[in-house]
Scaffold this active site. Structure first.
Site, mmCIF file in Angstrom:
data_model
loop_
_atom_site.group_PDB
_atom_site.id
_atom_site.type_symbol
_atom_site.label_atom_id
_atom_site.label_comp_id
_atom_site.label_asym_id
_atom_site.label_seq_id
_atom_site.Cartn_x
_atom_site.Cartn_y
_atom_site.Cartn_z
ATOM 1 N N ASP A 55 0.853 -1.190 0.000
ATOM 2 C CA ASP A 55 0.000 0.000 0.000
ATOM 3 C C ASP A 55 0.895 1.247 0.000
ATOM 4 O O ASP A 55 2.097 1.189 0.271
ATOM 5 C CB ASP A 55 -0.953 -0.003 1.194
ATOM 6 C CG ASP A 55 -2.149 0.933 0.970
ATOM 7 O OD1 ASP A 55 -2.137 1.695 -0.017
ATOM 8 O OD2 ASP A 55 -3.081 0.917 1.779
HETATM 9 C C1 BGC Z 1 -5.050 3.300 0.342
HETATM 10 C C2 BGC Z 1 -5.313 2.234 -0.698
HETATM 11 C C3 BGC Z 1 -5.291 2.826 -2.080
HETATM 12 C C4 BGC Z 1 -3.950 3.488 -2.293
HETATM 13 C C5 BGC Z 1 -3.773 4.071 -3.678
HETATM 14 C C6 BGC Z 1 -3.845 4.154 0.006
HETATM 15 O O1 BGC Z 1 -3.831 5.297 0.804
HETATM 16 O O2 BGC Z 1 -4.882 2.690 1.601
HETATM 17 O O3 BGC Z 1 -6.533 1.600 -0.435
HETATM 18 O O4 BGC Z 1 -5.529 1.835 -3.034
HETATM 19 O O5 BGC Z 1 -3.810 4.544 -1.343
HETATM 20 O O6 BGC Z 1 -4.491 5.225 -3.876
#
Ligand code: BGC
Length: 707
Positions: A266
């Site tokens: 993530d």
């Molecule tokens: C979130 C994810 C998301 C990623 C990309 C992160 O802050 O936890 O769920 O897919 O950002 O935008």
């Protein structure tokens, strides 16, 4: 053709193409394949970042919303101006729509309908691909969620492992239905939803048994359904940050489930190993994550340190090769080498998105209270009051995650916009009464709203959370109506007029006082761009509510966790809930599965028969009311004599019937012992114990059977 490299030959098996390409790649090219980052602005506000330069060797780009032409132009550089021409894979958070927004996933779960989820996901994926060229959808979030303080419950399918697993499969199928060149990305692996106290980004402590029973099965279901990518989560799990959790990423994901795709961390999670108390050393962060099985780094650029680490012999290149092979496998399997560009727009599976949005908003609403048959309202009303901060606020339909749609109300209408269509000629008194925040409004504004409402025949109070009050980094410690809304409601109550609360929220709220101060309470969630019109369809009886809660609504915050599927206490006073607190009624305000209708359903004649490979249960459902309606039969299993004590109830199936008044139908369930009666131990080994089981249909009737 003779000189064409083997990896460019689509007729060859993927493994052979991967090996051929890998053998041609330099160390730098390999490292770049393991990096994902945005170009320009990151559309996810939680990860606000800007990159101006573009590197065509990048493995993946995320959050790009600059349109198909720009995407194709960047891709062309990667394909034509790099030595090997490896396509970039483009990821985006298409959580419940792109420009056209549908009900949030937690709302979708209320419909108990995999088909509905698949339809929403497929159409949203098509729109995102046509608009900006997405290959990889960062959804579904298939975490089981049991703490409504955590803002991200809105992205989930709720508290039940069976339901989350079924809807995860549907979501994975939905993305694949949109295009064979696209894949879902299951997230967040694993345990993020159980962060301590519901505080986002905090550590998680989950016993192995709970991982096996509750948190892992939806991911396994998603892998089996064909998801090619998994996002490792932010959290520390039992002392080990998920991005370097070998047990999860290597032993379970690869060893047990044989996952062939790639794992992307993530956003910034690898660099956050510093905050989590592992190390500030970028190379150590990168090597720890990579060697645990985390293939790709999102945004943090920490993986760039791998190049030197290999050159100087601190990690083996073979480790890198494994990760790169996972990434390339997905790119080959999705056909990106053959179809790197977005060409013709894809057709939408649903010819009419507005109809799908309406249908889904109708099916996801949950009628929580309806005293004196206040809903549907009688025809011919002449004087109506519409009050509350949600009545004319677009954010309550769009929710927190609709990164592109948020900026515009292009398609979204509000209750206020739609009301006159449903009450033609009526005199409509609208007032906001107060805002969503304590500082937004005062006693005078409330008094003015009450005065206006007092002349009406019915009051609709549109209340709840503003769209940005749930979602990432939106944990709440108080789960009442935010701001002055309860005061407003109590003041409206004093008018003595029939009072209907139309509730918008991205999470379960504590609604004791709300329930005490209204006649009817209709939960609409954050219900998409036709959500306002759907609300009026329901209110006026053009449609009948049929949603059931996928997550329990606590009475007070101190009662959390209050999900339905807990193990029994040693002193059971009541059948479903044990005496819990000396100062609180037992059980949640509205348990999982709660949801009223404008009609009523009778349950009779539950019987269970042995079949060749298991059992067949059937129950007769009768529409005993005066209106047509749809009922969801939720099948709960009880295993009261188990070696490892089982939750008092757990869902093993659900079925739906639409019935005219007086009509009855049988709803059936096939029970397969290995699938439905066996349970895992802390190592994941499933055991099947002969003995007594209880099957319960929607908490309305139950029967015993013996294995
Ligand atoms: C979130 C994810 C998301 C990623 C990309 C992160 O802050 O936890 O769920 O897919 O950002 O935008």
């Amino acid at each position: 053709m003779k000189d064409t490299p083997r990896y460019k030959n689509p007729a060859l098996p993927v493994q052979e193409r991967v090996n051929d390409l890998l053998a041609r790649m330099t160390l730098h090219e390999k490292v770049m394949q393991l990096n994902q980052r945005p170009i320009g602005e990151d559309s996810n506000p939680n990860n606000a970042s800007t990159w101006t330069e573009f590197d065509p060797l990048l493995g993946s780009v995320l959050s790009f919303f600059g349109g198909v032409d720009a995407r194709n132009a960047y891709q062309r550089v990667a394909m034509e101006q790099t030595r090997l021409g490896i396509p970039i894979i483009w990821g985006f958070d298409v959580i419940y729509g792109y420009k056209h927004i549908f009900p949030i996933p937690l709302a979708q779960a209320s419909a108990f309908s995999p088909k509905l989820v698949q339809d929403i996901v497929a159409n949203s994926a098509v729109e995102a691909r046509n608009e900006t060229g997405v290959d990889l959808v960062f959804a579904p979030m298939c975490e089981v969620c049991r703490d409504p303080r955590w803002g991200r419950v809105m992205e989930s399918y709720g508290e039940d492992t069976w339901l989350v697993s079924k809807l995860t499969e549907a979501s994975v199928r939905g993305v694949a239905q949109a295009s064979p060149n696209m894949s879902a990305c299951l997230k967040h692996f694993c345990g993020y939803s159980a962060s301590m106290g519901g505080r986002d980004y905090h550590a998680t402590e989950i016993p192995d048994l709970a991982m096996r029973e509750t948190y892992l099965p939806p991911f396994e279901a998603g892998v089996k359904a064909g998801a090619k990518v998994i996002m490792s989560s932010f959290n520390t799990l039992n002392g080990i940050p998920a991005v370097r959790h070998r047990g999860l990423l290597n032993d379970i994901l690869r060893g047990e489930w044989h996952f062939p795709g790639f794992v992307v961390a993530d956003c910034l999670a690898v660099a956050q190993l510093q905050d989590q108390g592992f190390t500030a050393d970028a190379e150590k962060q990168a090597t720890a994550a990579l060697s645990a099985g985390n293939d790709m780094d999102m945004v943090s650029l920490v993986y760039l340190a791998l190049e030197k680490a290999v050159q100087e012999g601190r990690i083996q290149e073979a480790l890198l090769d494994t990760a790169v092979a996972h990434v390339l496998t997905v790119k080959f399997e999705l056909g990106l080498f053959e179809h790197p560009y977005i060409e013709e727009p894809l057709p939408f599976p649903a010819p009419d998105l507005a109809k799908l949005a309406m249908d889904s908003a109708l099916k996801t609403a949950v009628l929580l209270e309806n005293r004196h048959e206040t809903l549907p309202v009688p025809p011919g009303l002449r004087k109506i009051a519409l009050v509350g901060p949600a009545a004319a606020d677009c954010s309550v339909y769009i929710g927190g995650w609709a990164v592109v749609a948020k900026a515009t109300r292009e398609y979204t209408t509000t209750l206020r916009d739609e009301i006159s269509t449903y009450f033609p000629g009526a005199d409509i008194a609208y007032s906001r009464g107060c805002g969503f925040l304590a500082e937004d409004g005062d006693d005078e504004a409330i008094a003015a709203a009450v005065q206006a409402a007092a002349k009406s025949e019915v009051i609709f109070a549109a209340l709840g959370e503003r769209g940005n009050m749930s979602g990432e980094y939106r944990s709440r410690a108080n789960l009442g109506l935010p701001g002055r809304q309860l005061k407003l409601l109590e003041a409206l109550r004093k008018t003595g007029k029939p009072l209907v609360v139309l509730l918008f929220t991205g999470r379960p709220l504590c609604l004791q006082e709300v329930a005490d101060n209204c006649d009817a309470l209709l939960l609409l969630w954050e219900n998409g761009f036709r959500g306002a019109a759907a609300a009026w369809e329901l209110v006026t009886g053009k449609a009948t509510p049929s949603g059931k809660l996928p997550m329990s609504f606590p009475r007070v915050v101190g009662q959390i966790p209050c999900h339905y599927n807990q193990r029994p206490s040693c002193r059971s006073l009541k059948e479903n809930f044990q005496a819990e607190y000396i100062d609180l009624e037992e059980g949640p305000q509205y348990p999982f599965g709660h949801g009223l209708s404008y009609t009523a359903f009778g349950y009779d004649d539950l019987h269970i028969a042995k079949t060749g490979d298991g059992f067949r249960a059937e129950v007769t459902v009768t529409n005993t009311g005066k209106r047509p309606g749809q009922e969801t039969v939720i099948w709960y299993l009880g295993d009261p004599e188990a070696d490892i004590v089982q939750p008092q109830w757990k869902v093993i199936g659900a079925g739906q019937v639409a019935l005219a008044p007086g009509e009855k139908q049988t709803v059936g369930l096939d029970i397969l012992p290995d699938r439905d009666l066996a349970y895992p131990d802390a190592t994941g080994r499933r055991q099947l114990e002969p003995g007594r089981f209880i099957l319960n249909a929607s908490r309305r009737c139950q029967a015993e059977f013996w294995l």
